[in-house]
Design a protein around this motif. Structure first.
Motif, PDB file in Angstrom:
ATOM      1  N   SER A  28       0.848  -1.154   0.065  1.00 49.07           N
ATOM      2  CA  SER A  28       0.122  -0.150  -0.050  1.00 49.07           C
ATOM      3  C   SER A  28       0.848   1.393  -0.031  1.00 49.07           C
ATOM      4  N   GLU A  32       1.566   4.160  -3.259  1.00 52.14           N
ATOM      5  CA  GLU A  32       1.141   5.589  -2.920  1.00 52.14           C
ATOM      6  C   GLU A  32       2.114   6.362  -3.332  1.00 52.14           C
ATOM      7  N   ARG A  35       2.216   6.489  -7.158  1.00 52.59           N
ATOM      8  CA  ARG A  35       1.291   7.421  -7.633  1.00 52.59           C
ATOM      9  C   ARG A  35       1.731   8.919  -7.296  1.00 52.59           C
ATOM     10  N   SER A  36       2.500   9.091  -6.422  1.00 49.68           N
ATOM     11  CA  SER A  36       2.800  10.555  -6.281  1.00 49.68           C
ATOM     12  C   SER A  36       4.248  10.854  -6.914  1.00 49.68           C
TER      13      SER A  36
END
Length: 118
Positions: A28, A32, A35-36
């Motif tokens: 997880s 993230e 994605r960033s």
């Protein structure tokens, strides 16, 4: 990015086999980060320091310090003297075993922690 994607796939396979909650949390977190990453911009520091740098705010001061490398060569910590609070990052491990790397300086790490206790 391709290395990160491959690592996430490896962890997903591991999670399917083990159902390990820690692996699921790591997946997880890494998703993230993935994605960033495209939105992040490299920004070089505008202020650097050698041993200590004090910020003076309207309500309190904060001192950024380093005693040299311990956990990693760039260890630093932030001290709020009025509040007697210190932010130590990865210099202090609580209820877990510290990670030690090839470039860790364990002797200096211990000395730094002993100095900060006082």
């Amino acid at each position: 990015m391709s290395g990160l994607k491959n690592y996430i796939r490896t962890l997903e396979t591991e999670f399917q086999e083990t159902n390990d909650e820690k692996v699921e949390v790591q997946i997880s977190l890494l998703k993230e980060i993935k994605r960033s990453l495209p939105t992040l911009r490299l920004t070089l520091p505008t202020v650097t320091f050698q041993n200590m740098y004090t910020f003076e705010g309207s309500k309190r001061s904060a001192t950024l310090m380093t005693k040299g490398g311990g956990h990693s060569p760039c260890d630093s910590f932030l001290y709020l003297p009025n509040d007697k609070v210190i932010f130590m990052g990865d210099l202090l491990f609580v209820k877990s075993h510290p990670s030690i790397f090839e470039d860790s300086d364990v002797d200096n790490w211990i000395q730094t922690l002993q100095e900060l206790i006082m």
